[in-house]
Write an enzyme that holds these catalytic residues in place. Structure first.
Site, PDB file in Angstrom:
ATOM      1  N   HIS A 179      10.567 -23.476   9.907  1.00  0.00           N
ATOM      2  CA  HIS A 179       9.547 -24.096  10.756  1.00  0.00           C
ATOM      3  C   HIS A 179       8.128 -23.931  10.217  1.00  0.00           C
ATOM      4  O   HIS A 179       7.293 -24.806  10.416  1.00  0.00           O
ATOM      5  CB  HIS A 179       9.597 -23.504  12.174  1.00  0.00           C
ATOM      6  CG  HIS A 179      10.787 -23.977  12.966  1.00  0.00           C
ATOM      7  ND1 HIS A 179      10.885 -23.826  14.338  1.00  0.00           N
ATOM      8  CD2 HIS A 179      11.932 -24.585  12.577  1.00  0.00           C
ATOM      9  CE1 HIS A 179      12.034 -24.334  14.757  1.00  0.00           C
ATOM     10  NE2 HIS A 179      12.702 -24.791  13.715  1.00  0.00           N
ATOM     11  N   ASP A 228       0.875  -1.177   0.000  1.00  0.00           N
ATOM     12  CA  ASP A 228       0.000   0.000   0.000  1.00  0.00           C
ATOM     13  C   ASP A 228       0.910   1.225   0.000  1.00  0.00           C
ATOM     14  O   ASP A 228       2.140   1.111  -0.165  1.00  0.00           O
ATOM     15  CB  ASP A 228      -0.990  -0.033   1.175  1.00  0.00           C
ATOM     16  CG  ASP A 228      -0.320   0.180   2.537  1.00  0.00           C
ATOM     17  OD1 ASP A 228       0.934   0.262   2.590  1.00  0.00           O
ATOM     18  OD2 ASP A 228      -1.035   0.266   3.545  1.00  0.00           O
ATOM     19  N   HIS A 229       0.308   2.393   0.187  1.00  0.00           N
ATOM     20  CA  HIS A 229       1.084   3.644   0.156  1.00  0.00           C
ATOM     21  C   HIS A 229       2.168   3.668   1.235  1.00  0.00           C
ATOM     22  O   HIS A 229       3.260   4.161   1.010  1.00  0.00           O
ATOM     23  CB  HIS A 229       0.140   4.836   0.339  1.00  0.00           C
ATOM     24  CG  HIS A 229      -0.677   4.754   1.597  1.00  0.00           C
ATOM     25  ND1 HIS A 229      -1.727   3.849   1.739  1.00  0.00           N
ATOM     26  CD2 HIS A 229      -0.587   5.406   2.777  1.00  0.00           C
ATOM     27  CE1 HIS A 229      -2.253   3.988   2.945  1.00  0.00           C
ATOM     28  NE2 HIS A 229      -1.573   4.911   3.597  1.00  0.00           N
ATOM     29  N   GLY A 257      -1.455  -5.577   8.624  1.00  0.00           N
ATOM     30  CA  GLY A 257      -2.688  -5.635   7.821  1.00  0.00           C
ATOM     31  C   GLY A 257      -2.524  -6.575   6.639  1.00  0.00           C
ATOM     32  O   GLY A 257      -3.408  -7.402   6.357  1.00  0.00           O
TER      33      GLY A 257
HETATM   34  C1  RB5 Z   1      -1.879   2.634   6.568  1.00  0.00           C
HETATM   35  O1  RB5 Z   1      -1.956   3.831   7.275  1.00  0.00           O
HETATM   36  C2  RB5 Z   1      -1.631   1.472   7.529  1.00  0.00           C
HETATM   37  O2  RB5 Z   1      -2.728   1.270   8.335  1.00  0.00           O
HETATM   38  C3  RB5 Z   1      -1.303   0.227   6.737  1.00  0.00           C
HETATM   39  O3  RB5 Z   1      -0.201   0.452   5.937  1.00  0.00           O
HETATM   40  C4  RB5 Z   1      -0.942  -0.999   7.543  1.00  0.00           C
HETATM   41  O4  RB5 Z   1       0.112  -0.734   8.425  1.00  0.00           O
HETATM   42  C5  RB5 Z   1      -2.040  -1.720   8.159  1.00  0.00           C
HETATM   43  O5  RB5 Z   1      -1.840  -2.748   8.824  1.00  0.00           O
END
Ligand code: RB5
Length: 149
Positions: free
Chosen positions: A98, A8-9, A70
């Site tokens: 493992h 992601d960003h 995430g």
């Molecule tokens: C983005 O702000 C952040 O929540 C995402 O990159 C990640 O760390 C989520 O688990």
């Protein structure tokens, strides 16, 4: 071995460094985005990479978000995926030997590139030990088969 890469960003800058490193090492990869620091949802990019692995288009994946958490949560929703957030080379080694990790997750807000690259290299090169660890993974497969139809 072909690696699906996505971020992601918050993971974009670290992913760019990882991709450059893979290129220089001659590791075959496919980059599923994102391609800028504009805010996106990590879920969407994890799904793209996981679909590539499940379809057999890629063998393993490296996913980068802010923390690696995430991405790991999403990836582990997919049957057969063993996603492991790793912060150092020891975790990367154990995740392969493992846990037979097939998805490394990294935190772009956690590790600078110079600390992340040894994690990536260790994870790429370490092998699964099988034996008792295989028996344990079979129990995880049993959970998938029982609870995730
Ligand atoms: C983005 O702000 C952040 O929540 C995402 O990159 C990640 O760390 C989520 O688990």
């Amino acid at each position: 071995m072909k690696i699906a890469v996505a971020s992601d960003h918050a993971g974009y800058v670290l992913k760019a460094g990882v991709v450059k490193h893979l290129s220089e090492k001659g590791v075959v990869y496919q980059d599923y985005g994102c391609f800028s620091e504009e805010s996106v949802d990590y879920v969407d990019f994890a799904v793209r990479a996981m679909e590539a692995v499940l379809k057999g288009e890629c063998d393993r994946a490296i996913l980068v978000c802010g923390t690696g958490l995430g991405m790991g949560i999403v990836a582990n929703k997919f049957k057969g995926i063993r996603a492991t957030p790793c912060m150092d080379a020891y975790m990367a080694e154990m995740s392969r030997s493992h846990n037979n990790s097939n998805c490394l997750t990294l935190g772009g807000r956690i590790l600078p590139l110079d600390e992340a690259l040894p994690v990536v290299d260790t994870w790429l090169e370490a092998s699964f030990e099988s034996g008792r660890h295989g028996d344990r993974l079979q129990k995880i497969k049993d959970i998938e088969n029982k609870y995730f139809k």
